[in-house]
Motif scaffolding. Structure first.
Motif, PDB file in Angstrom:
ATOM      1  N   LEU A 188      22.098  68.783 -38.492  1.00 41.87           N
ATOM      2  CA  LEU A 188      22.751  68.878 -37.188  1.00 41.87           C
ATOM      3  C   LEU A 188      23.829  67.802 -37.044  1.00 41.87           C
ATOM      4  N   ASP A 189      23.515  66.582 -37.489  1.00 42.84           N
ATOM      5  CA  ASP A 189      24.523  65.513 -37.454  1.00 42.84           C
ATOM      6  C   ASP A 189      25.776  65.919 -38.224  1.00 42.84           C
ATOM      7  N   SER A 190      25.546  66.492 -39.410  1.00 46.25           N
ATOM      8  CA  SER A 190      26.660  66.918 -40.247  1.00 46.25           C
ATOM      9  C   SER A 190      27.466  68.014 -39.561  1.00 46.25           C
ATOM     10  N   ALA A 191      26.771  68.987 -38.959  1.00 44.66           N
ATOM     11  CA  ALA A 191      27.461  70.092 -38.306  1.00 44.66           C
ATOM     12  C   ALA A 191      28.288  69.607 -37.129  1.00 44.66           C
ATOM     13  N   ILE A 192      27.716  68.737 -36.310  1.00 50.49           N
ATOM     14  CA  ILE A 192      28.453  68.227 -35.143  1.00 50.49           C
ATOM     15  C   ILE A 192      29.696  67.469 -35.588  1.00 50.49           C
ATOM     16  N   GLY A 193      29.545  66.654 -36.643  1.00 54.43           N
ATOM     17  CA  GLY A 193      30.703  65.922 -37.166  1.00 54.43           C
ATOM     18  C   GLY A 193      31.768  66.851 -37.702  1.00 54.43           C
ATOM     19  N   ASN A 194      31.358  67.899 -38.435  1.00 55.48           N
ATOM     20  CA  ASN A 194      32.327  68.835 -39.009  1.00 55.48           C
ATOM     21  C   ASN A 194      32.996  69.687 -37.944  1.00 55.48           C
ATOM     22  N   ILE A 195      32.228  70.063 -36.913  1.00 54.47           N
ATOM     23  CA  ILE A 195      32.819  70.841 -35.814  1.00 54.47           C
ATOM     24  C   ILE A 195      33.874  70.007 -35.096  1.00 54.47           C
ATOM     25  N   ALA A 196      33.570  68.726 -34.867  1.00 52.35           N
ATOM     26  CA  ALA A 196      34.547  67.834 -34.236  1.00 52.35           C
ATOM     27  C   ALA A 196      35.801  67.711 -35.100  1.00 52.35           C
ATOM     28  N   SER A 197      35.590  67.612 -36.419  1.00 53.59           N
ATOM     29  CA  SER A 197      36.721  67.511 -37.336  1.00 53.59           C
ATOM     30  C   SER A 197      37.558  68.788 -37.309  1.00 53.59           C
ATOM     31  N   ALA A 198      36.878  69.954 -37.293  1.00 48.39           N
ATOM     32  CA  ALA A 198      37.592  71.235 -37.250  1.00 48.39           C
ATOM     33  C   ALA A 198      38.365  71.379 -35.947  1.00 48.39           C
ATOM     34  N   THR A 199      37.746  70.952 -34.839  1.00 42.52           N
ATOM     35  CA  THR A 199      38.417  71.018 -33.542  1.00 42.52           C
ATOM     36  C   THR A 199      39.666  70.146 -33.534  1.00 42.52           C
ATOM     37  N   ASN A 200      39.561  68.962 -34.109  1.00 42.39           N
ATOM     38  CA  ASN A 200      40.721  68.066 -34.190  1.00 42.39           C
ATOM     39  C   ASN A 200      41.839  68.684 -35.024  1.00 42.39           C
ATOM     40  N   GLN A 201      41.444  69.368 -36.102  1.00 40.69           N
ATOM     41  CA  GLN A 201      42.450  69.978 -36.969  1.00 40.69           C
ATOM     42  C   GLN A 201      43.175  71.112 -36.253  1.00 40.69           C
ATOM     43  N   GLY A 212      69.761  76.098 -36.632  1.00 37.70           N
ATOM     44  CA  GLY A 212      70.913  75.253 -36.373  1.00 37.70           C
ATOM     45  C   GLY A 212      71.605  74.937 -37.677  1.00 37.70           C
ATOM     46  N   ASP A 213      72.790  74.349 -37.597  1.00 37.00           N
ATOM     47  CA  ASP A 213      73.532  74.046 -38.828  1.00 37.00           C
ATOM     48  C   ASP A 213      72.740  73.155 -39.777  1.00 37.00           C
ATOM     49  N   MET A 214      71.933  72.254 -39.219  1.00 36.53           N
ATOM     50  CA  MET A 214      71.204  71.305 -40.053  1.00 36.53           C
ATOM     51  C   MET A 214      69.687  71.358 -39.809  1.00 36.53           C
ATOM     52  N   LEU A 215      69.181  72.438 -39.213  1.00 31.16           N
ATOM     53  CA  LEU A 215      67.768  72.495 -38.863  1.00 31.16           C
ATOM     54  C   LEU A 215      67.155  73.854 -39.199  1.00 31.16           C
ATOM     55  N   SER A 216      66.056  73.817 -39.963  1.00 30.45           N
ATOM     56  CA  SER A 216      65.245  75.001 -40.242  1.00 30.45           C
ATOM     57  C   SER A 216      63.816  74.686 -39.815  1.00 30.45           C
ATOM     58  N   LEU A 217      63.185  75.622 -39.147  1.00 27.79           N
ATOM     59  CA  LEU A 217      61.823  75.424 -38.653  1.00 27.79           C
ATOM     60  C   LEU A 217      60.910  76.540 -39.152  1.00 27.79           C
ATOM     61  N   ALA A 218      59.634  76.162 -39.414  1.00 29.32           N
ATOM     62  CA  ALA A 218      58.649  77.141 -39.870  1.00 29.32           C
ATOM     63  C   ALA A 218      58.235  78.026 -38.702  1.00 29.32           C
ATOM     64  N   ALA A 219      58.210  79.330 -38.960  1.00 23.95           N
ATOM     65  CA  ALA A 219      57.819  80.287 -37.928  1.00 23.95           C
ATOM     66  C   ALA A 219      56.324  80.572 -37.964  1.00 23.95           C
ATOM     67  N   ASN A 220      55.607  79.956 -38.907  1.00 27.58           N
ATOM     68  CA  ASN A 220      54.176  80.240 -39.040  1.00 27.58           C
ATOM     69  C   ASN A 220      53.383  78.952 -39.189  1.00 27.58           C
ATOM     70  N   GLU A 221      52.088  79.063 -38.962  1.00 27.21           N
ATOM     71  CA  GLU A 221      51.142  77.970 -39.201  1.00 27.21           C
ATOM     72  C   GLU A 221      50.129  78.482 -40.213  1.00 27.21           C
ATOM     73  N   THR A 222      50.046  77.843 -41.365  1.00 25.49           N
ATOM     74  CA  THR A 222      49.170  78.358 -42.414  1.00 25.49           C
ATOM     75  C   THR A 222      47.707  78.022 -42.128  1.00 25.49           C
ATOM     76  N   GLY A 223      46.827  78.885 -42.629  1.00 24.70           N
ATOM     77  CA  GLY A 223      45.399  78.615 -42.514  1.00 24.70           C
ATOM     78  C   GLY A 223      44.997  77.369 -43.279  1.00 24.70           C
ATOM     79  N   PHE A 224      45.768  77.052 -44.328  1.00 23.85           N
ATOM     80  CA  PHE A 224      45.473  75.844 -45.097  1.00 23.85           C
ATOM     81  C   PHE A 224      45.622  74.613 -44.221  1.00 23.85           C
ATOM     82  N   ASP A 225      46.681  74.581 -43.418  1.00 21.90           N
ATOM     83  CA  ASP A 225      46.917  73.430 -42.547  1.00 21.90           C
ATOM     84  C   ASP A 225      45.986  73.432 -41.337  1.00 21.90           C
ATOM     85  N   ALA A 226      45.732  74.615 -40.781  1.00 23.12           N
ATOM     86  CA  ALA A 226      44.978  74.692 -39.530  1.00 23.12           C
ATOM     87  C   ALA A 226      43.472  74.616 -39.721  1.00 23.12           C
TER      88      ALA A 226
END
Length: 520
Positions: free
Chosen positions: A433-446, A168-182
């Protein structure tokens, strides 16, 4: 006044041709309805039409860009959705692995399935689009976003670049999602560690896990400011925690410093960190005497620093080891986003913040001491003598984040360790296991956040597409009003011009028949 015969004929011919030309032009206008063909027809209207045509061309390009962005985002969203489903299965395996009835064989079976899921995730995270470009590499579309290191861990090779298209005249959007963000921004819950300081030899009576960060904000604001801590067990039911200034901060811990030594899954919660506690008394022990005096150091994990040689180096020298030798200097000046160690001669070096550009200035300089280069509080141990011009990429792991592939790899390793007849090994496993479950939940949220971000851009595309379509319709109407003529007006003008042409022809015929001879 006298009019010559040639002047009469020339004037009459010019008038007739002009009238005939007007009739032909009006006839063409009546047949196709176009009023403005050239700038001569309507200079102001032609200029306005040119502006409108340029706007329409831009709207057509925006439409093409919207299609490209929508297709790219759709591919990314589908891939992320597949990754989310794999993570859901990983989470199910992690939770089931904590079952008290599971044997080593059961956990090994789960580890084998995790290995397959890890490979599947690795493939999905390195997916390509229809043009053969990697989806999650940022602006480095020809570079695989993830590679497997020699030690089995995974590293992100892409960047944070977003490929934006103007929609648009005043709008640019990213066509990709980086692995850094995801994938790289998933919070790591394993950011603390404990070390037994007394007794000198572990007697197995007190087991305190490295801990799991349950409150990231509290950990960063409260825990980090007072570390390292000293956890002292005073008896079989009490402990106290002292901060780096030797201040007693026990009241901030769960249950105010008391615990149940007989609890199967005992825990201590302190400033955003949850630690597993296991008391194992031996036959004949006096509980208070046996437990009192056990002391642990509690702190966040120190930053891990690693260096790799640049491909263009003329020597084969590697960075074998990197350690923080001066914590104060490191905290004050070492760049958290990574650095570049560059040698200006065989012995002199400079340290730059990454990325290195023509305008970069060194943060620190120095000279080799043997095979050790020390810059900004970090000592780099080299495998040999470097050459002038050699450079090394330095990466810093603050343990703040951890990608899902490393989380799964660590869980798979923990599941493969036998523990059926080893209570301490099981205690360590439960902590992992506690650490893994927490990190998996965090990754899923991301991943879910990335999918939501794509959905938000998709909604913006829909709104912009409607806006562009409305603008295009108005543009077409305006062009039509300027370029096209009114049929009734054109037909009236054509009739009048035709009559005038016929009258001109009749007048010419009568005047041409006049002669002086007729009056003699």
């Amino acid at each position: 006044m006298r009019i010559s015969t040639s002047q009469f004929y020339n004037t009459s011919s010019a008038n007739y041709q002009r009238g005939f030309s007007n009739v032909v032009k009006t006839q063409q206008e009546s047949s196709d309805g176009i009023r403005v063909r050239t700038a001569a027809d309507d200079p102001v209207g032609a200029s306005r039409l040119l502006q409108l045509e340029q706007q329409q061309n831009m709207l057509d390009q925006y439409k093409s860009n919207i299609t490209n962005v929508r297709n790219s985002l759709s591919t990314s969203e589908s891939t992320l959705d597949a990754i989310g489903k794999v993570l859901q299965r990983v989470n199910e395996l992690a939770i089931s692995s904590g079952n008290a009835g599971f044997t080593d064989a059961d956990r090994k079976a789960n580890a084998d399935e995790l290995g397959s899921l890890e490979e599947q995730l690795f493939s999905l995270m390195n997916s390509k689009d229809e043009n053969g470009k990697y989806l999650f590499s940022g602006s480095k579309g020809d570079t695989p976003p993830y590679v497997r290191n020699a030690d089995g861990t995974y590293s992100y090779q892409g960047d944070q670049g977003q490929l934006k298209l103007q929609v648009g005249d005043m709008l640019s959007l990213a066509a990709n999602e980086t692995g850094f963000d995801a994938f790289e921004q998933a919070l790591n819950t394993s950011r603390s560690q404990t070390t037994l300081t007394a007794p000198a030899v572990d007697d197995g009576r007190v087991s305190l896990s490295n801990g799991q960060v349950s409150g990231s904000a509290t950990f960063n604001d409260r825990f980090r400011s007072g570390e390292p801590y000293r956890v002292e067990f005073l008896s079989s039911t009490q402990y106290r925690i002292l901060d780096s200034g030797n201040n007693d901060v026990t009241l901030e811990a769960s249950q105010g410093g008391t615990y149940n030594p007989n609890a199967e899954n005992g825990s201590i919660s302190f400033r955003g960190v949850d630690l597993r506690l296991k008391i194992t008394l031996q036959p004949g022990d006096n509980p208070d005497a046996a437990i009192a005096g056990h002391t642990f150091n509690l702190s966040s994990k120190p930053d891990a620093i690693a260096g790799s040689r640049s491909p263009g180096n003329t020597s084969g020298t590697q960075v074998n080891n990197a350690t923080i030798s001066n914590q104060a200097q490191y905290n004050a000046s070492f760049p958290g986003g990574g650095a570049v160690l560059k040698f200006t001669s065989a012995t002199d070096f400079e340290l730059y913040a990454a990325p290195l550009t023509d305008n970069s200035r060194p943060i620190s300089t120095g000279t080799l001491a043997g095979n050790t280069a020390t810059a900004s509080g970090v000592s780099f141990q080299l495998s040999g003598a470097p050459n002038a011009g050699d450079s090394f990429a330095i990466k810093v792991d603050t343990h703040q984040n951890q990608n899902m592939l490393n989380t799964i790899g660590q869980l798979r390793t923990a599941l493969s360790v036998p523990m059926d007849s080893d209570p301490k090994a099981r205690q360590n496993f439960l902590a992992s296991l506690d650490s893994a479950i927490g990190n998996i939940a965090s990754a899923t949220n991301q991943v879910s956040s990335s999918i939501s971000a794509i959905g938000g851009r998709g909604a913006a595309l829909d709104v912009q597409a409607e806006t562009n379509e409305a603008l295009g319709n108005e543009n077409a109407k305006t062009q039509s009003s300027i370029r096209e003529s009114d049929p009734a007006t054109v037909m009236l003008r054509l009739q009048m011009q035709t009559n005038m042409l016929q009258a001109s022809l009749q007048s010419y015929a009568k005047i041409a028949g006049l002669s002086l001879v007729n009056y003699i």
